[in-house]
Write a protein that holds these residues in place. Structure first.
Motif, PDB file in Angstrom:
ATOM      1  N   LEU A 127       0.716  -1.277   0.184  1.00  0.00           N
ATOM      2  CA  LEU A 127       0.104  -0.037  -0.079  1.00  0.00           C
ATOM      3  C   LEU A 127       0.936   1.399  -0.043  1.00  0.00           C
ATOM      4  O   LEU A 127       0.725   2.412  -0.829  1.00  0.00           O
ATOM      5  CB  LEU A 127      -0.911   0.131   1.126  1.00  0.00           C
ATOM      6  CG  LEU A 127      -1.960  -0.983   1.251  1.00  0.00           C
ATOM      7  CD1 LEU A 127      -2.629  -1.283   2.415  1.00  0.00           C
ATOM      8  CD2 LEU A 127      -3.249  -0.567   0.041  1.00  0.00           C
ATOM      9  N   LYS A 128       1.728   1.123   0.686  1.00  0.00           N
ATOM     10  CA  LYS A 128       2.687   2.392   0.748  1.00  0.00           C
ATOM     11  C   LYS A 128       3.504   2.691  -0.459  1.00  0.00           C
ATOM     12  O   LYS A 128       3.594   3.859  -1.245  1.00  0.00           O
ATOM     13  CB  LYS A 128       3.755   2.291   1.955  1.00  0.00           C
ATOM     14  CG  LYS A 128       3.375   2.179   3.285  1.00  0.00           C
ATOM     15  CD  LYS A 128       3.014   3.767   3.573  1.00  0.00           C
ATOM     16  CE  LYS A 128       2.737   3.693   5.262  1.00  0.00           C
ATOM     17  NZ  LYS A 128       2.445   4.919   5.779  1.00  0.00           N
ATOM     18  N   LYS A 129       3.796   1.426  -1.161  1.00  0.00           N
ATOM     19  CA  LYS A 129       4.666   1.508  -2.539  1.00  0.00           C
ATOM     20  C   LYS A 129       3.558   2.242  -3.480  1.00  0.00           C
ATOM     21  O   LYS A 129       3.842   2.842  -4.357  1.00  0.00           O
ATOM     22  CB  LYS A 129       4.928   0.364  -2.967  1.00  0.00           C
ATOM     23  CG  LYS A 129       6.212  -0.229  -2.343  1.00  0.00           C
ATOM     24  CD  LYS A 129       7.418   0.365  -2.824  1.00  0.00           C
ATOM     25  CE  LYS A 129       8.579  -0.761  -2.570  1.00  0.00           C
ATOM     26  NZ  LYS A 129       9.828  -0.073  -3.114  1.00  0.00           N
ATOM     27  N   LEU A 130       2.067   1.774  -3.420  1.00  0.00           N
ATOM     28  CA  LEU A 130       1.233   2.260  -4.139  1.00  0.00           C
ATOM     29  C   LEU A 130       0.881   3.682  -4.114  1.00  0.00           C
ATOM     30  O   LEU A 130       0.530   4.472  -4.945  1.00  0.00           O
ATOM     31  CB  LEU A 130      -0.034   1.435  -4.131  1.00  0.00           C
ATOM     32  CG  LEU A 130      -0.037  -0.020  -4.647  1.00  0.00           C
ATOM     33  CD1 LEU A 130      -0.883  -0.780  -4.321  1.00  0.00           C
ATOM     34  CD2 LEU A 130       0.213   0.126  -6.178  1.00  0.00           C
ATOM     35  N   CYS A 131       0.903   4.119  -2.690  1.00  0.00           N
ATOM     36  CA  CYS A 131       0.977   5.586  -2.424  1.00  0.00           C
ATOM     37  C   CYS A 131       2.116   6.431  -3.059  1.00  0.00           C
ATOM     38  O   CYS A 131       1.646   7.416  -3.529  1.00  0.00           O
ATOM     39  CB  CYS A 131       1.028   5.909  -0.938  1.00  0.00           C
ATOM     40  SG  CYS A 131      -0.515   5.313  -0.092  1.00  0.00           S
ATOM     41  N   ALA A 132       3.172   5.826  -2.874  1.00  0.00           N
ATOM     42  CA  ALA A 132       4.271   6.561  -3.745  1.00  0.00           C
ATOM     43  C   ALA A 132       4.198   6.595  -5.071  1.00  0.00           C
ATOM     44  O   ALA A 132       4.707   7.503  -5.949  1.00  0.00           O
ATOM     45  CB  ALA A 132       5.576   5.869  -3.430  1.00  0.00           C
ATOM     46  N   ALA A 133       3.362   5.483  -5.649  1.00  0.00           N
ATOM     47  CA  ALA A 133       3.361   5.562  -7.002  1.00  0.00           C
ATOM     48  C   ALA A 133       2.252   6.276  -7.778  1.00  0.00           C
ATOM     49  O   ALA A 133       2.000   6.497  -8.617  1.00  0.00           O
ATOM     50  CB  ALA A 133       2.962   4.176  -7.748  1.00  0.00           C
ATOM     51  N   GLY A 134       1.431   7.013  -6.560  1.00  0.00           N
ATOM     52  CA  GLY A 134      -0.001   7.932  -7.208  1.00  0.00           C
ATOM     53  C   GLY A 134      -1.168   6.948  -7.026  1.00  0.00           C
ATOM     54  O   GLY A 134      -2.172   7.635  -7.324  1.00  0.00           O
ATOM     55  N   GLN A 135      -1.258   5.665  -7.230  1.00  0.00           N
ATOM     56  CA  GLN A 135      -2.308   4.777  -7.382  1.00  0.00           C
ATOM     57  C   GLN A 135      -3.175   4.833  -6.136  1.00  0.00           C
ATOM     58  O   GLN A 135      -4.383   4.711  -6.136  1.00  0.00           O
ATOM     59  CB  GLN A 135      -2.180   3.419  -7.641  1.00  0.00           C
ATOM     60  CG  GLN A 135      -1.303   3.309  -9.043  1.00  0.00           C
ATOM     61  CD  GLN A 135      -1.042   1.994  -9.530  1.00  0.00           C
ATOM     62  OE1 GLN A 135       0.235   1.360  -9.256  1.00  0.00           O
ATOM     63  NE2 GLN A 135      -1.591   1.277 -10.354  1.00  0.00           N
ATOM     64  N   VAL A 136      -2.779   4.932  -4.808  1.00  0.00           N
ATOM     65  CA  VAL A 136      -3.391   4.714  -3.630  1.00  0.00           C
ATOM     66  C   VAL A 136      -3.255   6.166  -3.015  1.00  0.00           C
ATOM     67  O   VAL A 136      -1.999   6.535  -2.914  1.00  0.00           O
ATOM     68  CB  VAL A 136      -3.092   3.340  -2.962  1.00  0.00           C
ATOM     69  CG1 VAL A 136      -3.839   3.370  -1.396  1.00  0.00           C
ATOM     70  CG2 VAL A 136      -3.346   2.356  -3.626  1.00  0.00           C
ATOM     71  N   ALA A 137      -4.140   6.457  -2.068  1.00  0.00           N
ATOM     72  CA  ALA A 137      -3.872   7.666  -1.386  1.00  0.00           C
ATOM     73  C   ALA A 137      -4.131   7.045   0.234  1.00  0.00           C
ATOM     74  O   ALA A 137      -5.071   6.513   0.603  1.00  0.00           O
ATOM     75  CB  ALA A 137      -4.914   8.551  -1.532  1.00  0.00           C
ATOM     76  N   GLN A 138      -3.271   7.703   1.115  1.00  0.00           N
ATOM     77  CA  GLN A 138      -3.444   7.452   2.563  1.00  0.00           C
ATOM     78  C   GLN A 138      -4.120   8.761   3.044  1.00  0.00           C
ATOM     79  O   GLN A 138      -3.469   9.663   3.400  1.00  0.00           O
ATOM     80  CB  GLN A 138      -2.145   7.118   3.225  1.00  0.00           C
ATOM     81  CG  GLN A 138      -2.243   6.793   4.663  1.00  0.00           C
ATOM     82  CD  GLN A 138      -1.041   6.142   5.204  1.00  0.00           C
ATOM     83  OE1 GLN A 138       0.095   6.416   4.754  1.00  0.00           O
ATOM     84  NE2 GLN A 138      -1.140   5.782   6.464  1.00  0.00           N
ATOM     85  N   ILE A 139      -5.656   8.650   3.514  1.00  0.00           N
ATOM     86  CA  ILE A 139      -6.219   9.853   3.546  1.00  0.00           C
ATOM     87  C   ILE A 139      -5.929  10.007   5.160  1.00  0.00           C
ATOM     88  O   ILE A 139      -5.952  11.455   5.560  1.00  0.00           O
ATOM     89  CB  ILE A 139      -7.531   9.650   3.429  1.00  0.00           C
ATOM     90  CG1 ILE A 139      -8.218   8.558   4.088  1.00  0.00           C
ATOM     91  CG2 ILE A 139      -7.938   9.749   1.712  1.00  0.00           C
ATOM     92  CD1 ILE A 139      -9.783   8.738   4.189  1.00  0.00           C
ATOM     93  N   THR A 140      -5.617   9.477   6.157  1.00  0.00           N
ATOM     94  CA  THR A 140      -5.390   9.490   7.308  1.00  0.00           C
ATOM     95  C   THR A 140      -4.436   8.388   7.871  1.00  0.00           C
ATOM     96  O   THR A 140      -4.590   7.057   7.037  1.00  0.00           O
ATOM     97  CB  THR A 140      -6.657   9.372   8.235  1.00  0.00           C
ATOM     98  OG1 THR A 140      -7.169   8.095   8.498  1.00  0.00           O
ATOM     99  CG2 THR A 140      -7.651  10.624   7.956  1.00  0.00           C
ATOM    100  N   PRO A 141      -3.535   8.477   8.849  1.00  0.00           N
ATOM    101  CA  PRO A 141      -2.876   7.287   8.981  1.00  0.00           C
ATOM    102  C   PRO A 141      -3.374   6.090   9.273  1.00  0.00           C
ATOM    103  O   PRO A 141      -4.516   5.856  10.024  1.00  0.00           O
ATOM    104  CB  PRO A 141      -2.089   7.679  10.388  1.00  0.00           C
ATOM    105  CG  PRO A 141      -2.296   9.107  10.507  1.00  0.00           C
ATOM    106  CD  PRO A 141      -3.481   9.646   9.685  1.00  0.00           C
ATOM    107  N   GLY A 142      -3.055   5.065   8.330  1.00  0.00           N
ATOM    108  CA  GLY A 142      -3.566   3.835   8.498  1.00  0.00           C
ATOM    109  C   GLY A 142      -5.085   3.576   7.429  1.00  0.00           C
ATOM    110  O   GLY A 142      -5.340   2.240   7.431  1.00  0.00           O
ATOM    111  N   MET A 143      -5.458   4.348   7.074  1.00  0.00           N
ATOM    112  CA  MET A 143      -6.511   4.380   5.915  1.00  0.00           C
ATOM    113  C   MET A 143      -6.185   4.569   4.686  1.00  0.00           C
ATOM    114  O   MET A 143      -5.706   5.757   4.329  1.00  0.00           O
ATOM    115  CB  MET A 143      -7.574   5.473   6.513  1.00  0.00           C
ATOM    116  CG  MET A 143      -8.349   5.049   7.950  1.00  0.00           C
ATOM    117  SD  MET A 143      -9.261   3.558   8.171  1.00  0.00           S
ATOM    118  CE  MET A 143     -10.461   3.869   7.266  1.00  0.00           C
ATOM    119  N   PHE A 144      -6.394   3.564   3.839  1.00  0.00           N
ATOM    120  CA  PHE A 144      -6.145   3.983   2.543  1.00  0.00           C
ATOM    121  C   PHE A 144      -7.324   3.588   1.582  1.00  0.00           C
ATOM    122  O   PHE A 144      -8.194   3.109   1.644  1.00  0.00           O
ATOM    123  CB  PHE A 144      -4.946   2.509   2.264  1.00  0.00           C
ATOM    124  CG  PHE A 144      -3.968   2.376   2.973  1.00  0.00           C
ATOM    125  CD1 PHE A 144      -2.633   3.250   2.275  1.00  0.00           C
ATOM    126  CD2 PHE A 144      -3.812   1.989   4.083  1.00  0.00           C
ATOM    127  CE1 PHE A 144      -1.423   3.140   3.035  1.00  0.00           C
ATOM    128  CE2 PHE A 144      -2.330   1.881   4.962  1.00  0.00           C
ATOM    129  CZ  PHE A 144      -1.560   2.655   4.420  1.00  0.00           C
TER     130      PHE A 144
END
Length: 155
Positions: A127-144
């Motif tokens: 999930l963190k890798k996908l956040c860095a790639a712009g495909q996933v967002a972490q809207i609050t800590p631990g929520m994707f």
């Protein structure tokens, strides 16, 4: 209590204390051996790093052409065949949810046990890798959530 009984109690206490001291000494020796092995492995890794660093300086063109061989990921990724399949599974879970999800929810939706730390950490890492790639967002800590859904979830 007479002197004989006091001496007997002292003997019992001394015997118990000696047994505990022997047990602790054996444990200290076991830990010492583990520590020595760990230090030996650390020394080996430091040497390997130094050798590779020297090779990179001596042969920069050769090092630049070395192929990186991907290591298969266990669990869901292995079942899916590779990291790309695992990534698609994680994205599909977030798409199905339609709302922000915790890492443990994603793990459970993938059919893995969310109480097993390695399952959770593998999914969190993805999930963190996908956040860095712009495909996933972490809207609050631990929520994707999916990156496109982040604007509607937060606003």
């Amino acid at each position: 209590m007479d002197v004989g009984e006091v001496l007997r109690l002292l003997d019992e206490r001394e015997t118990a204390c000696r047994a505990e001291a022997d047990r602790l000494q054996a444990e200290a020796e076991r830990i010492g051996a583990l520590l020595a092995g760990c230090r030996q492995e650390l020394e080996r890794l430091v040497t390997a790093r130094e050798v590779v660093g020297e090779l990179a300086v001596a042969y920069p063109a050769a090092i630049a052409t070395v192929a990186v061989v991907p290591v298969p990921v266990a669990g869901a990724a292995a079942a899916g065949g590779d990291v790309e399949a695992f990534t698609k599974q994680v994205l599909a879970v977030l798409a199905e949810r339609g709302r922000p999800a915790r890492c443990r929810e994603v793990v459970a939706a993938l059919g893995e046990d969310p109480s097993v730390a390695r399952h959770v950490e593998r999914v969190r890492h993805r999930l963190k890798k996908l956040c860095a790639a712009g495909q996933v967002a972490q809207i609050t800590p631990g929520m994707f959530t999916l990156a496109g859904a982040a604007s509607t979830a937060s606003g």
